[in-house]
Design a protein around this motif. Structure first.
Motif, PDB file in Angstrom:
ATOM      1  N   LYS A 309       9.643   2.609  -6.217  1.00 45.74           N
ATOM      2  CA  LYS A 309       8.630   2.618  -5.144  1.00 45.74           C
ATOM      3  C   LYS A 309       9.275   3.047  -3.837  1.00 45.74           C
ATOM      4  CE  LYS A 309       5.345  -0.830  -6.835  1.00 45.74           C
ATOM      5  NZ  LYS A 309       4.763  -2.161  -6.657  1.00 45.74           N
ATOM      6  N   CYS A 312       9.737   6.709  -3.860  1.00 44.25           N
ATOM      7  CA  CYS A 312       8.460   7.435  -3.818  1.00 44.25           C
ATOM      8  C   CYS A 312       7.860   7.466  -2.416  1.00 44.25           C
ATOM      9  CB  CYS A 312       7.461   6.817  -4.798  1.00 44.25           C
ATOM     10  SG  CYS A 312       7.806   7.283  -6.497  1.00 44.25           S
ATOM     11  N   LYS A 313       8.147   6.429  -1.627  1.00 45.99           N
ATOM     12  CA  LYS A 313       7.629   6.375  -0.257  1.00 45.99           C
ATOM     13  C   LYS A 313       8.002   7.637   0.505  1.00 45.99           C
ATOM     14  CE  LYS A 313       8.117   1.482   0.668  1.00 45.99           C
ATOM     15  NZ  LYS A 313       9.027   0.570   1.341  1.00 45.99           N
ATOM     16  N   ASP A 317       6.399  12.912   0.088  1.00 45.41           N
ATOM     17  CA  ASP A 317       5.893  13.382   1.382  1.00 45.41           C
ATOM     18  C   ASP A 317       5.631  14.884   1.428  1.00 45.41           C
ATOM     19  OD1 ASP A 317       5.856  10.982   2.520  1.00 45.41           O
ATOM     20  OD2 ASP A 317       7.495  11.312   3.942  1.00 45.41           O
ATOM     21  N   GLN A 323       0.508  11.944  -1.020  1.00 50.66           N
ATOM     22  CA  GLN A 323       0.158  10.664  -0.377  1.00 50.66           C
ATOM     23  C   GLN A 323      -0.640   9.773  -1.325  1.00 50.66           C
ATOM     24  OE1 GLN A 323       0.527   9.785   2.985  1.00 50.66           O
ATOM     25  NE2 GLN A 323       1.659  11.624   3.558  1.00 50.66           N
ATOM     26  N   GLU A 324      -1.570  10.443  -2.032  1.00 47.72           N
ATOM     27  CA  GLU A 324      -2.488   9.686  -2.889  1.00 47.72           C
ATOM     28  C   GLU A 324      -1.722   9.017  -4.044  1.00 47.72           C
ATOM     29  OE1 GLU A 324      -5.599  12.229  -4.370  1.00 47.72           O
ATOM     30  OE2 GLU A 324      -5.862  10.836  -6.053  1.00 47.72           O
ATOM     31  N   ARG A 326       1.376   8.458  -4.183  1.00 48.24           N
ATOM     32  CA  ARG A 326       2.327   7.499  -3.625  1.00 48.24           C
ATOM     33  C   ARG A 326       1.653   6.138  -3.461  1.00 48.24           C
ATOM     34  NH1 ARG A 326       4.870   8.241   2.274  1.00 48.24           N
ATOM     35  NH2 ARG A 326       2.732   7.852   2.856  1.00 48.24           N
ATOM     36  N   THR A 327       0.439   6.144  -2.892  1.00 48.82           N
ATOM     37  CA  THR A 327      -0.282   4.873  -2.713  1.00 48.82           C
ATOM     38  C   THR A 327      -0.488   4.191  -4.058  1.00 48.82           C
ATOM     39  OG1 THR A 327      -1.407   5.948  -0.905  1.00 48.82           O
ATOM     40  CG2 THR A 327      -2.369   3.884  -1.657  1.00 48.82           C
ATOM     41  N   GLN A 328      -0.843   4.999  -5.066  1.00 46.14           N
ATOM     42  CA  GLN A 328      -1.068   4.402  -6.388  1.00 46.14           C
ATOM     43  C   GLN A 328       0.225   3.817  -6.954  1.00 46.14           C
ATOM     44  OE1 GLN A 328      -2.669   7.808  -8.349  1.00 46.14           O
ATOM     45  NE2 GLN A 328      -4.765   7.423  -7.682  1.00 46.14           N
ATOM     46  N   LEU A 330       2.730   2.729  -5.266  1.00 45.04           N
ATOM     47  CA  LEU A 330       3.095   1.521  -4.516  1.00 45.04           C
ATOM     48  C   LEU A 330       2.282   0.308  -4.971  1.00 45.04           C
ATOM     49  CD1 LEU A 330       3.695   2.891  -0.889  1.00 45.04           C
ATOM     50  CD2 LEU A 330       5.346   2.399  -2.688  1.00 45.04           C
ATOM     51  N   ARG A 331       1.099   0.568  -5.555  1.00 44.89           N
ATOM     52  CA  ARG A 331       0.267  -0.546  -6.037  1.00 44.89           C
ATOM     53  C   ARG A 331       0.534  -0.888  -7.495  1.00 44.89           C
ATOM     54  NH1 ARG A 331      -5.085   1.827  -3.430  1.00 44.89           N
ATOM     55  NH2 ARG A 331      -4.729   1.167  -1.295  1.00 44.89           N
TER      56      ARG A 331
END
Ligand SMILES: Cc1cc2nc3c(=O)[nH]c(=O)nc-3n(C[C@H](O)[C@H](O)[C@H](O)COP(=O)(O)O)c2cc1C
Length: 353
Positions: A309, A312-313, A317, A323-324, A326-328, A330-331
């Motif tokens: 994670k 991936c942050k 980029d 971005q999308e 990445r958010t997934q 991170l969750r």
């Protein structure tokens, strides 16, 4: 600039030397706690173009005691050369003992951290808090110098805060006590990771010192590399977050410095690197757990997921739509889920290699 530093076709340094250690190219991976473990360093080295690597910082006290956890953190691959192991602390005798251990492990260079802004580290007057204690800096470098034969370097910020931008003085003290190269991050401790770019303290240190100086801070591409080199006259560059965002930064900057075409990075390169990194985290954490005791099953998965994670942050980029996903990521709750998300993302038409 140091007389042993070699200039390339653009009149900018392409190679430096720390005593007899050749750093070619003069582009090095910054120490980053929680990031530059073996798995990440393997990723960067596999991509190529890096002249030298640094471990994460390691508490001198723990290393001096020989604690397994910290000795493991100092581990590097046999062919990972040159490599610097970084230690931090404030006790000269303990840091000297830690440096001895680093030398016994076979590291090319011992590096002392004088730049860490973290409250925990500064509270014990390690890291950047040392920049307010020149006499202690001298005592530390002197003690470590006397303890080891391998080259010794220090890394610092430009100062503690706007009122104390004393890197040239501290670097000079370190040099006079035996440091053989200095890295300077242009920010002060008070800047954290913000602040307004000002590389004048790096330039002043280059003027004052006779040992090589590595410039550090926000070098992410050939353009920012050129600015740092031209504005400071430094001998080489240290790159941290730029390598998390794109481990190809070393190859790209290196190619540019040599007047060669800058290599493109494809979506397939990114996908392969990310997935290889996740695999690398799993095997590295299984062999070299950060905590005491082994990591297996759920703990191993969580630890690998945490590392993944974090990468991936930054890593997604530069990818359209990154971005999308990445958010997934991170969750996501497991490494396998995160892996599947990345595989799916790169399999979509627009990212197909
Ligand atoms: C996550 C993270 C961890 C870091 N850990 C360390 C460390 O262990 N030792 C150190 O000297 N600097 C550490 N730093 C600072 C970096 O080495 C570097 O000086 C800083 O990030 C500026 O360079 P950059 O703009 O290329 O990232 C860390 C930075 C980050 C972002």
């Amino acid at each position: 600039m140091h007389p042993s530093t070699v200039l390339g076709p653009r009149g900018l340094p392409v190679r430096l030397q720390i005593r007899d250690v050749v750093v070619d190219p003069g582009l090095v991976l910054a120490p980053m706690e929680g990031v530059t473990d073996l798995a990440f360093r393997r990723l960067v080295r596999a991509v190529g173009g890096v002249g030298m690597t640094w471990t994460e910082f390691i508490p001198g006290e723990g290393l001096a005691r020989g604690d397994d956890r910290w000795v493991r953190m100092a581990a590097f691959d046999p062919d990972e050369r040159p490599v610097a192991v970084q230690v931090y602390g404030r006790d000269p005798a303990l840091l000297a003992e830690a440096a001895r251990r680093v030398q016994d492990l076979g590291a090319t260079i011992v590096d002392i951290n004088m730049g860490c802004p973290s409250k925990k580290v500064c509270a014990h007057s390690g890291g950047s808090a040392l920049m307010r204690e020149p006499a202690l800096v001298a005592a530390i470098v002197r003690a470590v110098r006397a303890a080891v034969e391998v080259p010794l370097t220090v890394k610092m910020r430009s100062g503690f805060d706007a009122g104390q931008r004393n890197a040239p003085d501290i670097a000079f003290i370190a040099q006079e006590e035996g440091a053989e190269a200095v890295t300077i991050h242009w920010r002060t401790r008070a800047d954290g990771y913000g602040g307004e770019r000002a590389v004048d303290r790096i330039a002043a240190a280059v003027d004052r010192l006779s040992v090589p100086v590595l410039g550090n801070g926000d070098v992410v591409d050939p353009h920012s590399a050129e600015a740092m080199l031209r504005q400071t006259g430094c001998d080489g560059l240290m790159i941290g977050r730029g390598a998390m965002r794109s481990p190809w930064v070393f190859r790209q900057v290196g190619a540019w410095l040599h007047g060669l075409p800058v290599p493109e990075v494809t979506a397939a390169d990114r996908r392969d690197a990310l997935l290889a990194y996740l695999d690398g985290c799993r095997s590295h954490l299984a062999d070299n757990p950060r905590g005491r005791g082994g990591l297996d099953g759920g703990r191993l998965d969580r630890a690998a997921l945490g590392r993944f994670k974090q990468l991936c942050k930054h890593f997604l980029d530069d990818v359209p739509g990154g971005q999308e996903v990445r958010t997934q990521v991170l969750r996501s709750g497991s490494a396998a889920q995160a892996e599947a998300l990345v595989v799916d993302f790169f399999a979509r038409d627009e990212h197909a290699a």
